[in-house]
Motif scaffolding. Structure first.
Motif, PDB file in Angstrom:
ATOM      1  N   MET A 154       0.838  -1.188   0.000  1.00 46.57           N
ATOM      2  CA  MET A 154       0.000   0.000   0.000  1.00 46.57           C
ATOM      3  C   MET A 154       0.881   1.248   0.000  1.00 46.57           C
ATOM      4  SD  MET A 154      -3.045   1.040   2.653  1.00 46.57           S
ATOM      5  CE  MET A 154      -2.048   1.911   3.855  1.00 46.57           C
ATOM      6  N   VAL A 155       0.481   2.245  -0.768  1.00 49.22           N
ATOM      7  CA  VAL A 155       1.245   3.474  -0.883  1.00 49.22           C
ATOM      8  C   VAL A 155       1.205   4.252   0.432  1.00 49.22           C
ATOM      9  CG1 VAL A 155       1.344   5.736  -2.017  1.00 49.22           C
ATOM     10  CG2 VAL A 155       0.908   3.678  -3.370  1.00 49.22           C
ATOM     11  N   ASP A 156       2.370   4.735   0.844  1.00 47.62           N
ATOM     12  CA  ASP A 156       2.473   5.622   1.993  1.00 47.62           C
ATOM     13  C   ASP A 156       2.449   7.053   1.465  1.00 47.62           C
ATOM     14  OD1 ASP A 156       2.998   7.009   4.302  1.00 47.62           O
ATOM     15  OD2 ASP A 156       4.931   6.061   4.710  1.00 47.62           O
ATOM     16  N   VAL A 157       1.428   7.823   1.828  1.00 41.88           N
ATOM     17  CA  VAL A 157       1.290   9.180   1.291  1.00 41.88           C
ATOM     18  C   VAL A 157       1.928  10.233   2.193  1.00 41.88           C
ATOM     19  CG1 VAL A 157      -0.828   8.577   0.064  1.00 41.88           C
ATOM     20  CG2 VAL A 157      -0.972   9.555   2.374  1.00 41.88           C
ATOM     21  N   LYS A 158       2.512   9.814   3.288  1.00 43.74           N
ATOM     22  CA  LYS A 158       3.099  10.778   4.217  1.00 43.74           C
ATOM     23  C   LYS A 158       4.186  11.600   3.533  1.00 43.74           C
ATOM     24  CE  LYS A 158       5.041  11.202   8.857  1.00 43.74           C
ATOM     25  NZ  LYS A 158       5.457  10.490  10.091  1.00 43.74           N
ATOM     26  N   GLY A 159       4.048  12.914   3.604  1.00 41.04           N
ATOM     27  CA  GLY A 159       5.033  13.806   3.011  1.00 41.04           C
ATOM     28  C   GLY A 159       4.814  14.101   1.544  1.00 41.04           C
ATOM     29  N   ARG A 160       3.917  13.381   0.886  1.00 42.87           N
ATOM     30  CA  ARG A 160       3.608  13.661  -0.512  1.00 42.87           C
ATOM     31  C   ARG A 160       2.620  14.827  -0.589  1.00 42.87           C
ATOM     32  NH1 ARG A 160       5.695  10.052  -4.036  1.00 42.87           N
ATOM     33  NH2 ARG A 160       6.234   7.954  -3.310  1.00 42.87           N
ATOM     34  N   TRP A 161       2.433  15.343  -1.804  1.00 42.40           N
ATOM     35  CA  TRP A 161       1.507  16.449  -2.033  1.00 42.40           C
ATOM     36  C   TRP A 161       0.347  15.989  -2.905  1.00 42.40           C
ATOM     37  CZ3 TRP A 161       1.346  21.363  -0.076  1.00 42.40           C
ATOM     38  CH2 TRP A 161       2.472  21.795   0.645  1.00 42.40           C
ATOM     39  N   ALA A 162      -0.866  16.344  -2.471  1.00 42.80           N
ATOM     40  CA  ALA A 162      -2.071  16.003  -3.230  1.00 42.80           C
ATOM     41  C   ALA A 162      -2.874  17.258  -3.531  1.00 42.80           C
ATOM     42  CB  ALA A 162      -2.928  15.015  -2.442  1.00 42.80           C
ATOM     43  N   LEU A 163      -3.350  17.363  -4.746  1.00 41.86           N
ATOM     44  CA  LEU A 163      -4.290  18.407  -5.137  1.00 41.86           C
ATOM     45  C   LEU A 163      -5.698  17.830  -5.046  1.00 41.86           C
ATOM     46  CD1 LEU A 163      -5.301  21.065  -6.460  1.00 41.86           C
ATOM     47  CD2 LEU A 163      -4.785  19.994  -8.689  1.00 41.86           C
ATOM     48  N   ILE A 164      -6.576  18.504  -4.321  1.00 39.77           N
ATOM     49  CA  ILE A 164      -7.967  18.088  -4.210  1.00 39.77           C
ATOM     50  C   ILE A 164      -8.843  19.227  -4.709  1.00 39.77           C
ATOM     51  CG2 ILE A 164      -9.813  17.311  -2.690  1.00 39.77           C
ATOM     52  CD1 ILE A 164      -7.685  16.321  -0.743  1.00 39.77           C
ATOM     53  N   THR A 165      -9.582  19.002  -5.786  1.00 40.92           N
ATOM     54  CA  THR A 165     -10.497  20.027  -6.271  1.00 40.92           C
ATOM     55  C   THR A 165     -11.844  19.885  -5.569  1.00 40.92           C
ATOM     56  OG1 THR A 165     -11.378  18.712  -8.128  1.00 40.92           O
ATOM     57  CG2 THR A 165      -9.360  19.992  -8.527  1.00 40.92           C
ATOM     58  N   GLY A 166     -12.541  20.996  -5.472  1.00 45.74           N
ATOM     59  CA  GLY A 166     -13.839  20.987  -4.799  1.00 45.74           C
ATOM     60  C   GLY A 166     -13.727  20.626  -3.331  1.00 45.74           C
ATOM     61  N   ALA A 167     -12.713  21.178  -2.668  1.00 46.21           N
ATOM     62  CA  ALA A 167     -12.396  20.756  -1.300  1.00 46.21           C
ATOM     63  C   ALA A 167     -13.154  21.529  -0.220  1.00 46.21           C
ATOM     64  CB  ALA A 167     -10.899  20.893  -1.057  1.00 46.21           C
ATOM     65  N   SER A 168     -13.923  22.520  -0.595  1.00 53.25           N
ATOM     66  CA  SER A 168     -14.512  23.392   0.424  1.00 53.25           C
ATOM     67  C   SER A 168     -15.707  22.788   1.144  1.00 53.25           C
ATOM     68  CB  SER A 168     -14.927  24.732  -0.202  1.00 53.25           C
ATOM     69  OG  SER A 168     -15.963  24.538  -1.156  1.00 53.25           O
ATOM     70  N   ARG A 169     -16.278  21.719   0.598  1.00 49.44           N
ATOM     71  CA  ARG A 169     -17.475  21.152   1.218  1.00 49.44           C
ATOM     72  C   ARG A 169     -17.658  19.706   0.782  1.00 49.44           C
ATOM     73  NH1 ARG A 169     -21.839  24.724  -2.339  1.00 49.44           N
ATOM     74  NH2 ARG A 169     -21.152  23.985  -4.391  1.00 49.44           N
ATOM     75  N   GLY A 170     -18.610  19.044   1.443  1.00 52.74           N
ATOM     76  CA  GLY A 170     -19.020  17.708   1.040  1.00 52.74           C
ATOM     77  C   GLY A 170     -17.906  16.688   0.997  1.00 52.74           C
ATOM     78  N   ILE A 171     -17.894  15.905  -0.058  1.00 58.59           N
ATOM     79  CA  ILE A 171     -16.948  14.804  -0.195  1.00 58.59           C
ATOM     80  C   ILE A 171     -15.510  15.305  -0.305  1.00 58.59           C
ATOM     81  CG2 ILE A 171     -16.258  12.872  -1.675  1.00 58.59           C
ATOM     82  CD1 ILE A 171     -19.297  12.600  -2.364  1.00 58.59           C
TER      83      ILE A 171
END
Length: 244
Positions: free
Chosen positions: A1-18
């Motif tokens: 399983m991928v360890d995401v610690k320290g990586r960078w993720a872009l999340i669109t539509g992050a202000s609400r809901g899912i």
């Protein structure tokens, strides 16, 4: 399983809901975040929450129906100097529910495709070559299981188009450690899904982002978030890896 610690993720539509819940989940796993919304101000509360997990955070704004606004956001992300290894294209738009669907205006299709198809693909096209060059990346595009509802023709068509181009792109990286997959949250009680939906937004966690954690070099999956409700991310990954 991928360890995401320290990586960078872009999340669109992050202000609400899912998207909001996804940001909190990813932060809880140690992932640094670039959060997108139409206006940066509405991300302030979320940014403070994710930083409590000890991760770094940038906030970005863009109107996803406007390609120039998307390009400006992508340039600002590049200017931060961070390496985006993960993209969660969560943002989406359902224009309206047309009871008299034979009178659906063409503008509904134009707006739906701009937000639900063109915007996520612009983001994919921007970051995916960089991921390929580095030899690692994860992209999860938010799909929809909507079917048999002409009242929402523009929405369903734009999501079907996103499915198609995502699966086509998947063929170009299948067998590598750059993985692109689709996730369907199901019909949820969000601003988009409405108050009568059978599923809570919380039920999509961890399934909506399980594609980020897969490490078997298989792209093109269509993952139903509701299949992983109540599971740990480890359990969800083990289950998802059985899907060819």
């Amino acid at each position: 399983m991928v360890d995401v610690k320290g990586r960078w993720a872009l999340i669109t539509g992050a202000s609400r809901g899912i998207g909001y819940l996804t940001a909190l989940f990813m932060a809880s796993k140690g992932c640094n975040l670039i959060l997108h919304a139409r206006k940066k101000e509405i991300l302030e509360r979320l940014a403070k929450k994710v930083e409590l997990f000890g991760v770094k955070c940038y906030t970005m704004e863009a109107e996803l129906s406007n390609p120039d606004s998307i390009r400006a956001m992508l340039q600002k992300i590049d200017e931060t100097g961070v390496q985006v290894d993960i993209v969660l294209n969560n943002a989406g738009l359902q224009v309206t529910y047309r009871t008299d669907y034979f009178k659906t205006p063409s503008e509904d299709y134009d707006l739906s495709f701009r937000v639900n198809t063109t915007a996520p693909m612009m983001i994919c096209y921007h970051f995916m070559p960089k991921m390929i060059e580095r030899g690692f990346g994860r992209i999860v595009n938010t799909s929809s299981g909507i079917n048999g509802e002409p009242q929402q023709g523009p929405y369903s068509a734009s999501k079907a188009a996103l499915d198609k181009v995502t699966k086509d792109l998947a063929l170009t990286v299948d067998g590598t450690d750059v993985m692109i997959n689709l996730a369907d949250p199901g019909w949820c009680r969000t601003d988009l899904g409405g108050p009568n939906a059978p599923n809570s937004a919380e039920s999509t966690i961890p399934g909506i982002c399980v594609g980020v954690f897969l490490d078997d070099k298989k792209s093109g999956r269509w993952l139903s978030a509701q299949d992983y409700t109540g599971l740990t991310i480890e359990e969800a990954v083990a289950k998802a890896m059985k899907i060819s």
